[in-house]
Design a protein around this motif. Structure first.
Motif, PDB file in Angstrom:
ATOM      1  N   GLN A 167       0.790  -1.379   0.013  1.00 27.77           N
ATOM      2  CA  GLN A 167      -0.151  -0.153   0.126  1.00 27.77           C
ATOM      3  C   GLN A 167       0.923   1.496  -0.181  1.00 27.77           C
ATOM      4  OE1 GLN A 167      -2.190  -1.100   3.584  1.00 27.77           O
ATOM      5  NE2 GLN A 167      -3.363  -2.694   2.395  1.00 27.77           N
ATOM      6  N   ARG A 168       2.055   1.178   0.551  1.00 24.63           N
ATOM      7  CA  ARG A 168       2.761   2.581   0.788  1.00 24.63           C
ATOM      8  C   ARG A 168       3.586   2.526  -0.578  1.00 24.63           C
ATOM      9  NH1 ARG A 168       5.487   1.800   6.865  1.00 24.63           N
ATOM     10  NH2 ARG A 168       3.764   2.577   8.049  1.00 24.63           N
ATOM     11  N   ALA A 169       3.791   1.273  -1.200  1.00 31.01           N
ATOM     12  CA  ALA A 169       4.574   1.559  -2.285  1.00 31.01           C
ATOM     13  C   ALA A 169       3.462   2.112  -3.468  1.00 31.01           C
ATOM     14  CB  ALA A 169       5.040   0.187  -2.898  1.00 31.01           C
ATOM     15  N   VAL A 170       2.497   1.701  -3.635  1.00 30.53           N
ATOM     16  CA  VAL A 170       1.272   2.248  -4.475  1.00 30.53           C
ATOM     17  C   VAL A 170       1.294   3.875  -4.251  1.00 30.53           C
ATOM     18  CG1 VAL A 170      -1.084   2.214  -5.248  1.00 30.53           C
ATOM     19  CG2 VAL A 170       0.102   0.093  -4.788  1.00 30.53           C
ATOM     20  N   ALA A 171       1.148   4.250  -3.010  1.00 31.42           N
ATOM     21  CA  ALA A 171       0.782   5.770  -2.550  1.00 31.42           C
ATOM     22  C   ALA A 171       2.157   6.547  -2.785  1.00 31.42           C
ATOM     23  CB  ALA A 171       0.325   5.598  -1.100  1.00 31.42           C
ATOM     24  N   ALA A 172       3.139   5.925  -2.973  1.00 29.51           N
ATOM     25  CA  ALA A 172       4.557   6.761  -3.076  1.00 29.51           C
ATOM     26  C   ALA A 172       4.189   7.328  -4.464  1.00 29.51           C
ATOM     27  CB  ALA A 172       5.644   5.909  -3.003  1.00 29.51           C
ATOM     28  N   GLN A 173       3.402   6.739  -5.406  1.00 31.41           N
ATOM     29  CA  GLN A 173       3.583   7.039  -6.861  1.00 31.41           C
ATOM     30  C   GLN A 173       2.708   8.303  -7.112  1.00 31.41           C
ATOM     31  OE1 GLN A 173       2.228   3.735  -8.853  1.00 31.41           O
ATOM     32  NE2 GLN A 173       3.944   2.405  -8.120  1.00 31.41           N
ATOM     33  N   GLY A 174       1.872   8.924  -6.028  1.00 34.28           N
ATOM     34  CA  GLY A 174       1.299  10.117  -6.459  1.00 34.28           C
ATOM     35  C   GLY A 174      -0.022  10.377  -5.531  1.00 34.28           C
ATOM     36  N   PRO A 175      -0.858  11.361  -5.485  1.00 36.15           N
ATOM     37  CA  PRO A 175      -1.966  11.760  -4.650  1.00 36.15           C
ATOM     38  C   PRO A 175      -2.944  10.587  -4.813  1.00 36.15           C
ATOM     39  CG  PRO A 175      -1.478  13.424  -6.034  1.00 36.15           C
ATOM     40  CD  PRO A 175      -0.293  12.280  -6.596  1.00 36.15           C
ATOM     41  N   ILE A 176      -3.326  10.398  -3.705  1.00 36.47           N
ATOM     42  CA  ILE A 176      -4.233   8.723  -3.681  1.00 36.47           C
ATOM     43  C   ILE A 176      -5.235   9.054  -2.607  1.00 36.47           C
ATOM     44  CG2 ILE A 176      -2.719   7.373  -2.271  1.00 36.47           C
ATOM     45  CD1 ILE A 176      -3.445   5.229  -4.178  1.00 36.47           C
ATOM     46  N   VAL A 177      -6.424   8.301  -2.651  1.00 38.05           N
ATOM     47  CA  VAL A 177      -7.530   8.183  -1.750  1.00 38.05           C
ATOM     48  C   VAL A 177      -7.408   6.668  -1.403  1.00 38.05           C
ATOM     49  CG1 VAL A 177      -9.969   8.189  -1.120  1.00 38.05           C
ATOM     50  CG2 VAL A 177      -9.067  10.139  -2.682  1.00 38.05           C
ATOM     51  N   CYS A 178      -7.120   6.298  -0.294  1.00 32.56           N
ATOM     52  CA  CYS A 178      -6.665   4.823   0.412  1.00 32.56           C
ATOM     53  C   CYS A 178      -8.191   4.623   1.475  1.00 32.56           C
ATOM     54  CB  CYS A 178      -5.705   4.591   0.768  1.00 32.56           C
ATOM     55  SG  CYS A 178      -4.164   4.752  -0.094  1.00 32.56           S
ATOM     56  N   GLU A 179      -8.798   3.501   1.291  1.00 27.75           N
ATOM     57  CA  GLU A 179      -9.790   3.272   2.410  1.00 27.75           C
ATOM     58  C   GLU A 179      -9.619   1.802   2.749  1.00 27.75           C
ATOM     59  OE1 GLU A 179     -12.575   0.844   1.709  1.00 27.75           O
ATOM     60  OE2 GLU A 179     -12.987   1.074  -0.363  1.00 27.75           O
ATOM     61  N   GLY A 180      -9.930   1.620   4.089  1.00 28.40           N
ATOM     62  CA  GLY A 180      -9.537   0.444   4.652  1.00 28.40           C
ATOM     63  C   GLY A 180     -10.057   0.491   6.165  1.00 28.40           C
ATOM     64  N   ARG A 181      -9.048  -0.054   6.935  1.00 27.74           N
ATOM     65  CA  ARG A 181      -9.281  -0.023   8.653  1.00 27.74           C
ATOM     66  C   ARG A 181      -8.293   0.466   9.499  1.00 27.74           C
ATOM     67  NH1 ARG A 181     -12.786  -2.424   5.951  1.00 27.74           N
ATOM     68  NH2 ARG A 181     -14.318  -3.712   6.701  1.00 27.74           N
ATOM     69  N   ASP A 182      -6.968   0.541   8.786  1.00 33.34           N
ATOM     70  CA  ASP A 182      -5.897   1.074   9.549  1.00 33.34           C
ATOM     71  C   ASP A 182      -4.882   2.229   8.804  1.00 33.34           C
ATOM     72  OD1 ASP A 182      -5.126  -0.627   7.367  1.00 33.34           O
ATOM     73  OD2 ASP A 182      -3.518  -1.640   8.672  1.00 33.34           O
ATOM     74  N   MET A 183      -5.718   2.822   7.544  1.00 31.52           N
ATOM     75  CA  MET A 183      -5.044   3.709   6.787  1.00 31.52           C
ATOM     76  C   MET A 183      -4.322   4.835   7.486  1.00 31.52           C
ATOM     77  SD  MET A 183      -5.234   2.488   3.841  1.00 31.52           S
ATOM     78  CE  MET A 183      -4.911   1.106   4.677  1.00 31.52           C
ATOM     79  N   GLY A 184      -5.361   5.570   8.313  1.00 26.87           N
ATOM     80  CA  GLY A 184      -4.862   6.692   9.043  1.00 26.87           C
ATOM     81  C   GLY A 184      -4.172   6.429  10.559  1.00 26.87           C
ATOM     82  N   SER A 185      -4.321   5.248  10.860  1.00 30.39           N
ATOM     83  CA  SER A 185      -3.654   4.783  12.367  1.00 30.39           C
ATOM     84  C   SER A 185      -2.373   4.204  12.022  1.00 30.39           C
ATOM     85  CB  SER A 185      -4.667   3.885  13.113  1.00 30.39           C
ATOM     86  OG  SER A 185      -5.016   2.843  12.155  1.00 30.39           O
ATOM     87  N   VAL A 186      -2.097   3.446  10.945  1.00 32.52           N
ATOM     88  CA  VAL A 186      -0.931   2.668  10.937  1.00 32.52           C
ATOM     89  C   VAL A 186      -0.202   2.784   9.520  1.00 32.52           C
ATOM     90  CG1 VAL A 186      -0.117   0.231  10.780  1.00 32.52           C
ATOM     91  CG2 VAL A 186      -1.762   0.855  12.336  1.00 32.52           C
ATOM     92  N   VAL A 187      -0.926   2.656   8.446  1.00 33.78           N
ATOM     93  CA  VAL A 187      -0.095   2.423   7.040  1.00 33.78           C
ATOM     94  C   VAL A 187       0.316   3.920   6.940  1.00 33.78           C
ATOM     95  CG1 VAL A 187      -0.388   1.905   4.752  1.00 33.78           C
ATOM     96  CG2 VAL A 187      -1.596   0.399   6.354  1.00 33.78           C
ATOM     97  N   PHE A 188      -0.674   4.824   6.933  1.00 31.69           N
ATOM     98  CA  PHE A 188      -0.175   6.361   6.541  1.00 31.69           C
ATOM     99  C   PHE A 188      -0.287   7.495   7.755  1.00 31.69           C
ATOM    100  CE2 PHE A 188      -1.969   4.291   2.796  1.00 31.69           C
ATOM    101  CZ  PHE A 188      -0.664   4.263   2.030  1.00 31.69           C
ATOM    102  N   PRO A 189       0.538   7.089   8.484  1.00 31.04           N
ATOM    103  CA  PRO A 189       0.430   7.904   9.753  1.00 31.04           C
ATOM    104  C   PRO A 189       0.616   9.484   9.357  1.00 31.04           C
ATOM    105  CG  PRO A 189       2.529   6.738  10.002  1.00 31.04           C
ATOM    106  CD  PRO A 189       1.735   6.250   8.799  1.00 31.04           C
ATOM    107  N   ASN A 190       1.556   9.907   8.342  1.00 28.70           N
ATOM    108  CA  ASN A 190       1.601  11.137   8.116  1.00 28.70           C
ATOM    109  C   ASN A 190       0.730  11.607   6.831  1.00 28.70           C
ATOM    110  OD1 ASN A 190       3.919  11.427   9.802  1.00 28.70           O
ATOM    111  ND2 ASN A 190       4.902  10.130   8.091  1.00 28.70           N
TER     112      ASN A 190
END
Ligand code: DC
Length: 245
Positions: free
Chosen positions: A130-153
């Motif tokens: 998920q981090r590798a995909v998001a590193a390619q450009g602006p993105i909307v990511c949905e799930g259960r731990d996006m804001g808490s763990v995967v993308f803390p920034n």
């Protein structure tokens, strides 16, 4: 002198709208529409866990199948995961080159996906992808731990919620559209079980990030929710929300 250990989260992508919430809160529809409005990419991380679950079922090593021999089961799942190449393209999920999208919402997957998504080695592999995909450009990511763990920034964090009865009604409509007849009461029972499993697991449980905007979608139209989130993304960030609290 010991060097200061590098914070592994400090370099995670920031141009992310991280949307979390329980099943049936409307995340997928809202996230897809929001991404379209913003011109951002869109990532449905639940679909990734579902694809891995489907793969384990095909390999005969899903948790429910290997329950009698936990150690060998875990080893087989690790091997199956190492041999799985997951690609997400234009709303489709490819597993080793094969489009598995039509299988992601079948009942066997539904019943095993919470157990699979509780496995730490699966979560680490998904998080890195998920981090590798998001590193390619602006993105909307949905799930259960996006804001808490995967993308803390992440610059924008949102927690979408709705009353359980409304979530069950929405899921029943989804099932009807797929030609499946499931009573709202059964769907509600499944939702409550899934909520408990997803929010009590030890690794990355479902929870609202401290700096997330909380939106209760009960009684709101999809358009109203998307409008609210567009305002949030265009006019503010989670950082401002944090400072305002
Ligand atoms: O959003 P969904 O119903 O497609 O998610 C399927 C399952 O995957 C759900 O039980 C929770 C899990 N999941 C997760 O643990 N972490 C995510 N980021 C996304 C989904």
């Amino acid at each position: 002198m010991n060097p200061t250990p590098r914070d592994p989260d400090s370099a995670t992508p920031t141009e992310v709208v991280a949307i979390d919430g329980p099943s049936g809160a409307g995340k997928s529809t809202v996230a897809r529409l929001l991404a379209g409005e913003l011109g951002f990419a869109y990532l449905d991380t639940g679909a990734m866990y579902r694809a891995v679950t489907w793969h384990f079922l095909q390999e005969g090593c899903a948790p429910g199948v290997c329950a009698g021999d936990a150690d060998r089961g875990a080893e087989r799942m690790r091997r199956a995961l190492a041999g799985a190449r997951l690609e997400l393209r234009a709303g489709r999920v490819l597993l080793n080159g094969r489009d598995v999208t039509p299988h992601l919402r079948v009942r066997e997957v539904e019943s095993q996906v919470s157990a699979v998504s509780a496995l730490p080695f699966v979560r680490i592999a998904m998080r890195d992808l998920q981090r590798a995909v998001a590193a390619q450009g602006p993105i909307v990511c949905e799930g259960r731990d996006m804001g808490s763990v995967v993308f803390p920034n992440a610059r924008w964090k949102v927690y979408l919620d709705a009353a359980p009865g409304e979530r069950a009604r929405r899921r029943s409509h989804d099932f009807e559209r797929q030609g499946r007849q499931v009573s709202t009461t059964d769907v509600l029972d499944e939702i409550l079980v899934r909520d408990r499993l997803d929010s009590t697991r030890s690794d990355a449980p479902l929870r609202q990030a401290a700096d997330a905007l909380y939106v209760d979608t009960t009684g709101l139209t999809t358009e109203a929710v998307v409008g609210r989130l567009l305002d949030f993304v265009r006019n503010s960030s989670s950082d401002e929300l944090r400072r305002a609290r």
